[in-house]
Design an enzyme around this catalytic site. Sequence first.
Site, PDB file in Angstrom:
ATOM      1  N   THR A   1       4.630  -4.293  -2.609  1.00 50.46           N
ATOM      2  CA  THR A   1       4.168  -2.921  -2.844  1.00 50.46           C
ATOM      3  C   THR A   1       4.045  -2.047  -1.595  1.00 50.46           C
ATOM      4  O   THR A   1       4.589  -0.948  -1.548  1.00 50.46           O
ATOM      5  CB  THR A   1       2.823  -2.955  -3.589  1.00 50.46           C
ATOM      6  OG1 THR A   1       3.084  -3.459  -4.892  1.00 50.46           O
ATOM      7  CG2 THR A   1       2.214  -1.561  -3.709  1.00 50.46           C
TER       8      THR A   1
ATOM      9  N   ASP B   1      -4.726   1.565  -3.711  1.00 47.42           N
ATOM     10  CA  ASP B   1      -4.923   2.339  -2.475  1.00 47.42           C
ATOM     11  C   ASP B   1      -3.603   2.491  -1.722  1.00 47.42           C
ATOM     12  O   ASP B   1      -3.197   3.580  -1.348  1.00 47.42           O
ATOM     13  CB  ASP B   1      -6.006   1.693  -1.581  1.00 47.42           C
ATOM     14  CG  ASP B   1      -5.880   0.178  -1.462  1.00 47.42           C
ATOM     15  OD1 ASP B   1      -4.752  -0.349  -1.507  1.00 47.42           O
ATOM     16  OD2 ASP B   1      -6.928  -0.497  -1.320  1.00 47.42           O
ATOM     17  N   ARG B   2      -2.879   1.368  -1.542  1.00 46.33           N
ATOM     18  CA  ARG B   2      -1.633   1.429  -0.759  1.00 46.33           C
ATOM     19  C   ARG B   2      -0.546   2.239  -1.458  1.00 46.33           C
ATOM     20  O   ARG B   2       0.324   2.811  -0.802  1.00 46.33           O
ATOM     21  CB  ARG B   2      -1.139   0.025  -0.426  1.00 46.33           C
ATOM     22  CG  ARG B   2      -0.949  -0.897  -1.621  1.00 46.33           C
ATOM     23  CD  ARG B   2      -0.731  -2.347  -1.153  1.00 46.33           C
ATOM     24  NE  ARG B   2      -0.455  -3.275  -2.245  1.00 46.33           N
ATOM     25  CZ  ARG B   2      -1.381  -3.869  -3.008  1.00 46.33           C
ATOM     26  NH1 ARG B   2      -2.666  -3.612  -2.797  1.00 46.33           N
ATOM     27  NH2 ARG B   2      -1.043  -4.706  -3.968  1.00 46.33           N
TER      28      ARG B   2
ATOM     29  N   HIS C   1       9.622  -2.463  -5.815  1.00 52.09           N
ATOM     30  CA  HIS C   1      10.255  -3.789  -5.808  1.00 52.09           C
ATOM     31  C   HIS C   1      10.477  -4.124  -7.271  1.00 52.09           C
ATOM     32  O   HIS C   1       9.925  -3.449  -8.144  1.00 52.09           O
ATOM     33  CB  HIS C   1       9.363  -4.854  -5.152  1.00 52.09           C
ATOM     34  CG  HIS C   1       7.986  -4.925  -5.750  1.00 52.09           C
ATOM     35  ND1 HIS C   1       7.729  -5.503  -6.976  1.00 52.09           N
ATOM     36  CD2 HIS C   1       6.794  -4.441  -5.315  1.00 52.09           C
ATOM     37  CE1 HIS C   1       6.439  -5.384  -7.246  1.00 52.09           C
ATOM     38  NE2 HIS C   1       5.844  -4.736  -6.272  1.00 52.09           N
TER      39      HIS C   1
ATOM     40  N   HIS D   1       7.062 -11.614  -6.943  1.00 54.48           N
ATOM     41  CA  HIS D   1       8.174 -10.951  -6.248  1.00 54.48           C
ATOM     42  C   HIS D   1       7.917 -11.045  -4.762  1.00 54.48           C
ATOM     43  O   HIS D   1       6.815 -11.366  -4.345  1.00 54.48           O
ATOM     44  CB  HIS D   1       8.247  -9.482  -6.681  1.00 54.48           C
ATOM     45  CG  HIS D   1       6.937  -8.768  -6.508  1.00 54.48           C
ATOM     46  ND1 HIS D   1       6.535  -8.227  -5.313  1.00 54.48           N
ATOM     47  CD2 HIS D   1       5.909  -8.563  -7.370  1.00 54.48           C
ATOM     48  CE1 HIS D   1       5.327  -7.698  -5.471  1.00 54.48           C
ATOM     49  NE2 HIS D   1       4.920  -7.890  -6.696  1.00 54.48           N
TER      50      HIS D   1
HETATM   51 ZN   LIG Z   1       3.112  -7.111  -7.364  1.00 52.53          ZN
END
Ligand SMILES: [Zn+2]
Length: 530
Positions: free
Chosen positions: A72, A155-156, A342, A475
């Site tokens: 992410t 948040d990210r 992703h 992932h």
């Molecule tokens: Zn994930």
Amino acid sequence: MKKVLFIFLGLLSLTSLAQKKPALVVGIVVDQMRYEYLYKYYDRYSDKGFKRLMKEGINCTDNHYNYAPTVTAAGHASVYTGSVPAIHGIVENDWIDVASGKKVYCVDDSTVQTVGSKSKAGMMSPRNLFTSTITDQLKMAQNYKSKTIAISLKDRGSIIPGGHTADASYWYDSADGYWISSTFYMKELPTWVQKFNLEGRPQKYLNQGWNTLYPIATYTRSEEDDSPFEGKIGDEKTPTFPHDLKGKNMLEGFRKTPYGNSLLKEFALKALDEEKLGKNGTTDFLALSFSSTDYVGHAFGPQSIEIEDTYLRLDKDISEILDYLDAKIGKNQYLVFLTADHAVADNQHYLKSKRMPGGTFETEKAVSEAKEALRKEFGDVNLIVGVENNQIYLNHANMDRLRISKEVVGKILEKTFKSQPGVAEFINMREVGLSPIPAIYREILTNGYNQARSGDFMYLLRPQWVSGYKTGASHSTVYAYDTHVPLLFFGWNVKPREISVRTNISDISSTLANWLKISEPTGSIGKVIQ
Ligand SMILES: [Zn+2]
């Protein structure tokens, strides 16, 4: 009279100038979205959501991540910087800082405070990002007169897209189900955000429980509902519909429901109105990241009815956003792009049940055997700082002190890791170019390597070899199942087209910069998509 004419001409040129740029850019990241999902559920989608973006927009059908780990934080950073972790520095969600040996979370910032709640979930900022973003460049090009608002449950997923100059980045705090921010952006939440928070919408969604949008028998593209390969939400007994959502700590469990995406949509529409986005006489930017797709995907996997239902509902949320933008900003006056941070693997046990290759990598066992081999050779000295993302970080201080060479340590590690089931290759991260792996993987790993934040060595697993994830899916790899994601452009300046030549995720920001006639972000390596 002359003066009046001057002003009139001035206004005229301003309006004609304004038409050359969109009033608003809306970036949409769908967390963990496989390219395949556009087609797998195609005839289940409405005409006004994904299908509209595909039919009326530019559909880049072979769009990939060009680095690993595919996760992410790195994904959002690469979409918005047009760069790769080697340059923008966001190598993972968490990494080990090579200089200090300390673990770092991508957007941690101990110098700022939470705004909007009493929890620590707001002690975050984009300070770890080494480059500018397309949102920064757009703002700078307009002398900071435009607005940038970024929103995500994560948040990210919000902080990184907003860049260093966002007016606000908002993310979801599970402590009380509020949208929060940090003192990096503001001293207190705007009144409209405070009001929104007090409406208690997450709890209202939870009270509804989660049943399928359509009769469950129509979900023929997915595996059976009661599957041993699926996880659960909260303390429910089976991974089946209807999910009652009444367990403990469900403001956190809320993320694992499609309602997380619907809440984001509601908040985004509110932001459009309250911040008058697209009405400020400049090109504003609204960056949205839908995270519940990732939480649901991790819990239930890509073959689940849960993920199908989540995409059918997201399709409705997206169609609502497009309708709203048409009504408020006007058709073709705004530009949308949609991609993912992703994609995702399949559950390895599910694959085995279908006689497909894959397996579970026993990380703890492999690491403890590696440590034991080093102990046998060098005695009781700690030579490994940590293992993150299949990368081994060495303790360089101890190695220097004891004059132990990296080469010797590498040889021992290589031998032990290569003896583990599922390991395809053992790689010296500073010499990826010399590894006997296909050129495309050498490029992917080189792009993902940052000397200040990446490990010394990496064990590359075979396709579909996964650490953990007895149920659900994960992932982060170099493989196409993690790198292939949708890329759609729609609206202002866009004529319908399908592009099947390979595009990279770093091309998005270059293309936006080209269309908007602004500079690329500072670390940009992308090409303009033709
Ligand atoms: Zn994930």
